[in-house]
Write a protein that holds these residues in place. Structure first.
Motif, PDB file in Angstrom:
ATOM      1  N   ILE A 102     -10.979  12.102  -3.399  1.00 14.67           N
ATOM      2  CA  ILE A 102      -9.932  11.617  -2.496  1.00 14.67           C
ATOM      3  C   ILE A 102      -9.459  12.738  -1.571  1.00 14.67           C
ATOM      4  O   ILE A 102      -9.623  13.920  -1.868  1.00 14.67           O
ATOM      5  CB  ILE A 102      -8.723  11.052  -3.271  1.00 14.67           C
ATOM      6  CG1 ILE A 102      -7.954  12.186  -3.966  1.00 14.67           C
ATOM      7  CG2 ILE A 102      -9.141   9.997  -4.268  1.00 14.67           C
ATOM      8  CD1 ILE A 102      -6.578  11.770  -4.436  1.00 14.67           C
ATOM      9  N   ASP A 103      -8.869  12.345  -0.493  1.00 22.31           N
ATOM     10  CA  ASP A 103      -8.166  13.256   0.408  1.00 22.31           C
ATOM     11  C   ASP A 103      -6.672  13.077   0.127  1.00 22.31           C
ATOM     12  O   ASP A 103      -6.080  12.076   0.544  1.00 22.31           O
ATOM     13  CB  ASP A 103      -8.485  12.925   1.860  1.00 22.31           C
ATOM     14  CG  ASP A 103      -7.702  13.800   2.842  1.00 22.31           C
ATOM     15  OD1 ASP A 103      -7.006  14.732   2.383  1.00 22.31           O
ATOM     16  OD2 ASP A 103      -7.796  13.535   4.057  1.00 22.31           O
TER      17      ASP A 103
ATOM     18  N   ALA B 150      -4.191  11.913   2.739  1.00 26.03           N
ATOM     19  CA  ALA B 150      -4.303  10.579   3.341  1.00 26.03           C
ATOM     20  C   ALA B 150      -3.214   9.623   2.850  1.00 26.03           C
ATOM     21  O   ALA B 150      -3.009   8.565   3.436  1.00 26.03           O
ATOM     22  CB  ALA B 150      -5.679   9.986   3.049  1.00 26.03           C
ATOM     23  N   ARG B 151      -2.530   9.959   1.764  1.00 20.95           N
ATOM     24  CA  ARG B 151      -1.438   9.141   1.215  1.00 20.95           C
ATOM     25  C   ARG B 151      -1.875   7.700   0.967  1.00 20.95           C
ATOM     26  O   ARG B 151      -1.211   6.740   1.358  1.00 20.95           O
ATOM     27  CB  ARG B 151      -0.210   9.170   2.142  1.00 20.95           C
ATOM     28  CG  ARG B 151       0.370  10.564   2.357  1.00 20.95           C
ATOM     29  CD  ARG B 151       1.621  10.527   3.238  1.00 20.95           C
ATOM     30  NE  ARG B 151       2.653   9.688   2.673  1.00 20.95           N
ATOM     31  CZ  ARG B 151       3.511  10.078   1.721  1.00 20.95           C
ATOM     32  NH1 ARG B 151       3.409  11.296   1.214  1.00 20.95           N
ATOM     33  NH2 ARG B 151       4.436   9.255   1.286  1.00 20.95           N
ATOM     34  N   CYS B 152      -3.025   7.577   0.291  1.00 20.20           N
ATOM     35  CA  CYS B 152      -3.551   6.243  -0.016  1.00 20.20           C
ATOM     36  C   CYS B 152      -2.718   5.589  -1.116  1.00 20.20           C
ATOM     37  O   CYS B 152      -2.133   6.254  -1.969  1.00 20.20           O
ATOM     38  CB  CYS B 152      -4.999   6.339  -0.487  1.00 20.20           C
ATOM     39  SG  CYS B 152      -6.125   6.985   0.760  1.00 20.20           S
ATOM     40  N   LEU B 153      -2.664   4.267  -1.097  1.00 17.99           N
ATOM     41  CA  LEU B 153      -2.058   3.503  -2.179  1.00 17.99           C
ATOM     42  C   LEU B 153      -3.185   2.861  -2.978  1.00 17.99           C
ATOM     43  O   LEU B 153      -3.953   2.055  -2.445  1.00 17.99           O
ATOM     44  CB  LEU B 153      -1.121   2.424  -1.636  1.00 17.99           C
ATOM     45  CG  LEU B 153      -0.510   1.488  -2.693  1.00 17.99           C
ATOM     46  CD1 LEU B 153       0.385   2.262  -3.649  1.00 17.99           C
ATOM     47  CD2 LEU B 153       0.255   0.347  -2.034  1.00 17.99           C
ATOM     48  N   PHE B 154      -3.285   3.219  -4.254  1.00 17.95           N
ATOM     49  CA  PHE B 154      -4.311   2.652  -5.129  1.00 17.95           C
ATOM     50  C   PHE B 154      -3.719   1.494  -5.920  1.00 17.95           C
ATOM     51  O   PHE B 154      -2.499   1.367  -6.080  1.00 17.95           O
ATOM     52  CB  PHE B 154      -4.834   3.724  -6.093  1.00 17.95           C
ATOM     53  CG  PHE B 154      -5.551   4.857  -5.413  1.00 17.95           C
ATOM     54  CD1 PHE B 154      -6.884   4.763  -5.083  1.00 17.95           C
ATOM     55  CD2 PHE B 154      -4.866   6.026  -5.088  1.00 17.95           C
ATOM     56  CE1 PHE B 154      -7.544   5.800  -4.449  1.00 17.95           C
ATOM     57  CE2 PHE B 154      -5.511   7.073  -4.457  1.00 17.95           C
ATOM     58  CZ  PHE B 154      -6.857   6.959  -4.136  1.00 17.95           C
TER      59      PHE B 154
ATOM     60  N   LYS C  10      -8.936  -1.200  -6.636  1.00 18.53           N
ATOM     61  CA  LYS C  10      -9.039   0.153  -6.084  1.00 18.53           C
ATOM     62  C   LYS C  10      -8.505   1.154  -7.106  1.00 18.53           C
ATOM     63  O   LYS C  10      -7.329   1.157  -7.438  1.00 18.53           O
ATOM     64  CB  LYS C  10      -8.249   0.244  -4.779  1.00 18.53           C
ATOM     65  CG  LYS C  10      -8.479   1.529  -3.995  1.00 18.53           C
ATOM     66  CD  LYS C  10      -7.748   1.481  -2.660  1.00 18.53           C
ATOM     67  CE  LYS C  10      -8.000   2.753  -1.854  1.00 18.53           C
ATOM     68  NZ  LYS C  10      -7.275   2.715  -0.551  1.00 18.53           N
TER      69      LYS C  10
ATOM     70  N   CYS D 147      -8.351   5.215  -8.848  1.00 14.95           N
ATOM     71  CA  CYS D 147      -8.482   6.671  -8.731  1.00 14.95           C
ATOM     72  C   CYS D 147      -8.373   7.283 -10.126  1.00 14.95           C
ATOM     73  O   CYS D 147      -7.471   6.934 -10.897  1.00 14.95           O
ATOM     74  CB  CYS D 147      -7.392   7.246  -7.832  1.00 14.95           C
ATOM     75  SG  CYS D 147      -7.394   9.054  -7.736  1.00 14.95           S
TER      76      CYS D 147
ATOM     77  N   GLN E 280     -12.572   6.519  -6.856  1.00 18.69           N
ATOM     78  CA  GLN E 280     -12.383   7.854  -6.309  1.00 18.69           C
ATOM     79  C   GLN E 280     -11.818   8.781  -7.378  1.00 18.69           C
ATOM     80  O   GLN E 280     -11.162   8.337  -8.332  1.00 18.69           O
ATOM     81  CB  GLN E 280     -11.450   7.809  -5.101  1.00 18.69           C
ATOM     82  CG  GLN E 280     -12.049   7.070  -3.909  1.00 18.69           C
ATOM     83  CD  GLN E 280     -11.149   7.153  -2.691  1.00 18.69           C
ATOM     84  OE1 GLN E 280     -10.179   6.428  -2.573  1.00 18.69           O
ATOM     85  NE2 GLN E 280     -11.486   8.040  -1.771  1.00 18.69           N
TER      86      GLN E 280
ATOM     87  N   HIS F 107      -9.930  12.708  -8.385  1.00 16.99           N
ATOM     88  CA  HIS F 107      -9.091  13.820  -7.926  1.00 16.99           C
ATOM     89  C   HIS F 107      -9.096  14.890  -9.013  1.00 16.99           C
ATOM     90  O   HIS F 107      -8.743  14.614 -10.168  1.00 16.99           O
ATOM     91  CB  HIS F 107      -7.671  13.351  -7.647  1.00 16.99           C
ATOM     92  CG  HIS F 107      -6.793  14.421  -7.063  1.00 16.99           C
ATOM     93  ND1 HIS F 107      -7.178  15.199  -5.987  1.00 16.99           N
ATOM     94  CD2 HIS F 107      -5.540  14.847  -7.416  1.00 16.99           C
ATOM     95  CE1 HIS F 107      -6.208  16.054  -5.705  1.00 16.99           C
ATOM     96  NE2 HIS F 107      -5.207  15.863  -6.553  1.00 16.99           N
TER      97      HIS F 107
ATOM     98  N   LEU G 128       0.134  10.960  -5.676  1.00 18.48           N
ATOM     99  CA  LEU G 128      -0.720   9.777  -5.567  1.00 18.48           C
ATOM    100  C   LEU G 128       0.095   8.550  -5.931  1.00 18.48           C
ATOM    101  O   LEU G 128       0.877   8.570  -6.890  1.00 18.48           O
ATOM    102  CB  LEU G 128      -1.925   9.901  -6.497  1.00 18.48           C
ATOM    103  CG  LEU G 128      -2.738  11.198  -6.394  1.00 18.48           C
ATOM    104  CD1 LEU G 128      -3.876  11.191  -7.395  1.00 18.48           C
ATOM    105  CD2 LEU G 128      -3.262  11.396  -4.977  1.00 18.48           C
TER     106      LEU G 128
END
Length: 497
Positions: free
Chosen positions: A73-74, A77-81, A105, A107, A182, A184, A208
């Motif tokens: 993951i980046d 990017a402030r992704c929501l899983f 989705k 992580c 993904q 981390h 995250l």
């Protein structure tokens, strides 16, 4: 017999139990991986142990880093899983693989996600066949042996296998990669919760976000809360994968339990302590010179001294004439057994060792966790994969109760009753117990060890066990079971409220 199957996996992590690894018992149509210990010519020769004493030898294996095309993951990017899973042990990876195939989705967070697991895992072959994981066994034995004492041996017609750690982890990593999981590389530090969303703060400062956090980091989790005293029993063991001059084991049988104590004949203090808190040998012979050996305390409270376990193992190997030339791997096994379940529900969902999945009477966990991952994945998918998007407290309640429905909690109480009874038995009582236990109809002892009997079947097992028991063993049951039985009934009543 067991292992820390759910942990975040730094290369130096401890082995917690289900480890138990030359001719295959599979039909030719089933592909098996060959066992590849480190080539004996490729490792430096070090001096052999004193006869029977291996404690002065250093293990030669090094942590292995796996190469896998996973997605990282980046954090910026402030992704929501949908789901964050803490830990990439067998529990964490299996759950990630099961959930992600449904489009969820996911992580996975772990400080060393691609390092090989340090533990040995042993399973009944039929358990991995039911899961479609028989290609992840690198060695099988058609039969298992139980030495009750010097004069009585039982041969069990149930094949046993050692899990290929590399094959299983690579299989799960590849499935995760193809499903879009993904990863981390960091240690999970802190979880924070809002009404419909949770955040995981990591050691690298990243935050995250997800609808649900699952902790599969093992028994020592700091994310899971309890509302009852944690009065666990403990299984402790010391194991070595060793090159030896020779050994006395049949190559087509693994030794599940060796309760003999003649090796302590010249060690009166050790023999006295063993008569009160017994240990047994667990052995997986690969060839005439390569064998996995493990001295195990099935359950004790407080935990038996690790040095005591090693001293007994030294005395046993000396008596058996086993001279260790090289220690290829060694491992310390420590498994909390029984005790209370975590508070149900709570914001972080536990899985694997953190969720109390280890068999309270035996420590077995790997195969059961592989199976329960599908159960938990179904509950999560029903909530997060639906158009309703069940989140927050209703999500936590549904997932926790999917993992531990009321009947499963009752069954676990029965297994914990078994553990409490074993805690009260000395060496002779333990021998008598297993003498009767392995005389049961295989349906019952198979089902008990594999955690697949219903409450009614467990009641029938108890009646049958009493019928097969010797008079001294019945006396043990009548005099030592009432207190654990009362405790079990009280716990069942509390669960039912």
């Amino acid at each position: 017999m067991g292992t820390q199957i759910g942990s975040q996996s730094p290369p130096s992590s401890l082995y917690l139990l289900t480890s138990r690894s030359p001719n295959s018992s599979f039909p030719p149509s089933v592909p098996l991986l060959k066992l590849h210990p480190p080539p004996r010519s490729s490792l430096p020769r070090i001096r052999c142990s004193k006869f029977g004493n291996f404690l002065d030898l250093r293990p030669e294996s090094k942590p292995e880093y796996l190469r896998s095309d996973v997605s990282w993951i980046d954090p910026s990017a402030r992704c929501l899983f949908d789901v964050i899973i803490i830990g990439t042990g067998p529990a964490g990876l299996r759950l990630a693989e099961r959930i992600s195939r449904n489009g969820i989705k996911v992580c996975c967070v772990d400080p060393s996600p691609l390092y090989m697991w340090p533990n040995n895992y042993g399973v009944w072959v039929d358990e991995f066949e039911l899961l479609g994981l028989q290609d992840c066994l690198d060695k099988t034995w058609p039969m298992t042996t139980v030495y009750i004492n010097e004069h009585k041996t039982k041969y069990l017609d149930r094949p046993y296998g050692r899990v290929s750690r590399k094959s299983l982890k690579m299989k799960l990593l590849e499935e995760c990669a193809s499903n879009g999981v993904q990863f981390h590389k960091a240690k999970a530090w802190k979880a924070e919760h809002e009404e419909f969303e949770s955040s995981l703060i990591c050691s690298d400062g990243s935050r995250l976000r997800a609808c649900l956090i699952v902790d599969a980091s093992g028994f020592s989790s700091s994310f899971i809360d309890y509302d009852k005293p944690r009065n666990h029993g403990y299984q402790i063991a010391h194991g070595i994968l060793a090159e030896v001059d020779s050994h006395p084991f049949d190559l087509d049988k693994m030794v599940l339990m060796d309760w003999r104590d003649s090796h302590l004949g010249n060690e009166p203090d050790l023999r006295l302590r063993n008569s009160r808190l017994p240990t047994f040998l667990y052995a997986m012979p690969f060839d005439q010179n390569l064998v996995f050996l493990e001295e195990t305390s099935l359950v004790s409270r407080p935990v038996l001294s690790y040095m005591e376990v090693k001293k007994r193992m030294v005395a046993r190997l000396r008596h058996m004439g086993i001279r260790v030339k090289r220690v290829i791997e060694d491992e310390k096994c420590l498994i909390p057994m029984g005790g209370p379940l975590p508070r149900i529900p709570q914001c972080v969902v536990a899985f694997g060792g953190a969720a109390g999945v280890a068999h309270p009477s035996t420590g077995y966990m790997v195969a059961r966790t592989m199976a329960l991952a599908q159960v938990l994945a179904d509950s999560i998918t029903e909530c997060l994969g639906s158009t309703r998007m069940i989140r927050g407290r209703p999500l936590h309640e549904k997932v926790w109760n999917g993992l531990w429905p009321l009947e499963k909690r009752f069954i676990r109480e029965y297994y914990s009753f078994g553990m409490e009874t074993l805690l009260k038995l000395d060496l002779n009582g333990t021998r008598r117990f297993f003498d009767a236990f392995f005389d049961l109809d295989p349906y019952y002892w198979h089902g008990f060890l594999s955690s697949r009997l219903s409450l009614g079947e467990l009641a029938m097992l108890s009646i049958s066990l009493f019928g097969h028991a010797s008079n001294p063993s019945r006396f043990d049951i009548l005099t030592k079971c009432p207190a654990p039985l009362v405790r079990m009934m009280g716990n069942l009543a509390l669960e039912a409220i």
